[in-house]
Scaffold this active site. Structure first.
Site, PDB file in Angstrom:
ATOM      1  CB  ILE A  29       4.274  68.552  81.095  1.00 26.25           C
ATOM      2  CG1 ILE A  29       3.486  69.716  81.718  1.00 26.25           C
ATOM      3  CG2 ILE A  29       4.082  67.270  81.912  1.00 26.25           C
ATOM      4  CD1 ILE A  29       1.972  69.507  81.735  1.00 26.25           C
ATOM      5  CB  SER A 152      -4.504  61.650  80.397  1.00 26.95           C
ATOM      6  OG  SER A 152      -5.849  61.829  80.046  1.00 26.95           O
ATOM      7  CE  LYS A 170      -3.711  64.922  76.079  1.00 26.07           C
ATOM      8  NZ  LYS A 170      -2.357  64.378  75.917  1.00 26.07           N
ATOM      9  CB  ILE A 199       1.286  72.360  84.602  1.00 25.51           C
ATOM     10  CG1 ILE A 199       0.658  71.038  85.054  1.00 25.51           C
ATOM     11  CG2 ILE A 199       2.746  72.474  85.062  1.00 25.51           C
ATOM     12  CD1 ILE A 199       0.656  70.785  86.545  1.00 25.51           C
TER      13      ILE A 199
END
Ligand code: COA
Length: 276
Positions: A29, A152, A170, A199
């Site tokens: 990411i 996060s 987180k 994701i």
């Protein structure tokens, strides 16, 4: 349906002359977030532990964008390495405008199997890493009136089992986002978070749900893509978000909001909206 590229939505030269420092920017990411910023004109420094992986990623990103990406090895758990990495970034590009705290570790472990060292390791990478890099970058962000994005997650929103180490880290990072927004706002620094849901094709999702991610339970009816997080990154760093600070933006297609008692007639949620 794949999401569109940031260049379809935002001006290409949005971040010309600006510099991004991103921990964890060599993969997954955070690499996507970095590449998007470079597509829009930013120069980038990517930081993580393994120089060979960073060099490969930087080369690929330079080739894909025609932009400038500089790899620097550092373990975010070690303040002295982090300070050296920031010094190298300044030596290379002269300024830092944007910081992404993305370096993270996670794995599934039932409480009984989670050792003292395993819990501490993830807290150190995620939480202390975020603190260390921000502290080392602070004077440069003050000088540029910059912005921070803390990466996060949604793990801790509902008490997901087997990831307490990452969830606790987180949750604390979300708290830092708010504390820093208030304390650094007067310096012109905005601080926000992005909480990606699941994701596709990322290390995090492979570790947490394996390759079997399904989209039926996601309200927008598709799995998340790295480009979805890139879109939010470009927006939050842009002047369009100049009045947004202290927010952790959940980017998950509404996934974490879905929760039903056993037997609840979720078939109504099919796109056809067939009757109950
Ligand atoms: N289940 C249970 N414990 C685990 C584990 C697993 N899958 N993986 C690591 N651990 C434990 C180790 O056993 C060790 O504890 P011990 O000393 O009591 O045996 C502790 O965690 C530290 O592991 P180590 O491999 O020495 O740490 P590291 O700093 O090299 O690696 C990790 C950090 C553990 C987070 C590693 O998974 C990692 O580097 N991940 C990076 C990529 C990643 O997780 N990305 C996803 C981001 S969402």
């Amino acid at each position: 349906m794949a999401t569109v590229s940031t260049t379809d939505v935002f001006q290409k030269n949005l971040f010309a002359g600006r510099v991004l420092l991103c921990s964890g920017g060599g993969s997954g990411i955070c690499r996507g977030m970095t590449e998007a910023m470079v597509r829009h004109g930013a120069k980038a420094v990517i930081v993580s532990r393994t120089l060979s992986k960073l060099e490969k990623a930087a080369k690929e990103m330079r080739e894909a964008t025609g932009g400038d990406v500089f790899p620097v090895a550092a373990d975010v758990r070690k303040p002295e390495q982090v300070e050296q990495a920031v010094a190298k970034a300044i030596e290379k590009f002269g300024r830092i405008d944007y910081l992404i705290n993305g370096a993270a570790g996670n794995f599934l472990a039932p409480f009984e199997n989670l050792s003292y060292n395993a819990f501490r390791t993830v807290i150190e990478i995620d939480l202390l890493g975020t603190f260390n890099l921000t502290k080392a970058t602070l004077e440069h962000l003050k000088a540029s009136k910059g912005a921070i994005i803390n990466v996060s997650a949604t793990l801790h929103y509902k008490g997901m089992p087997f990831v307490q180490h990452a969830g606790a880290a987180k949750a604390a990072i979300d708290a830092l986002t708010k504390h820093w927004a208030v304390e650094l706002g007067p310096y012109g620094i905005r601080v926000n978070g992005i909480a990606p849901g699941p994701i596709a094709a990322t290390e995090g999702i492979k570790r947490v749900v394996g390759e079997n991610m399904t989209q039926e339970s996601i309200p927008v009816q598709r799995t998340g893509e790295i480009e979805d997080i890139a879109q939010s990154t470009v927006f939050l760093f842009s002047q369009g978000a100049s009045y947004i600070t202290g927010v952790t933006l959940t980017v998950d297609g509404g996934e974490w909001l879905t929760s039903y008692p056993p037997g609840y007639p979720t078939s109504v949620l099919k796109p056809t909206h067939s009757k109950l």
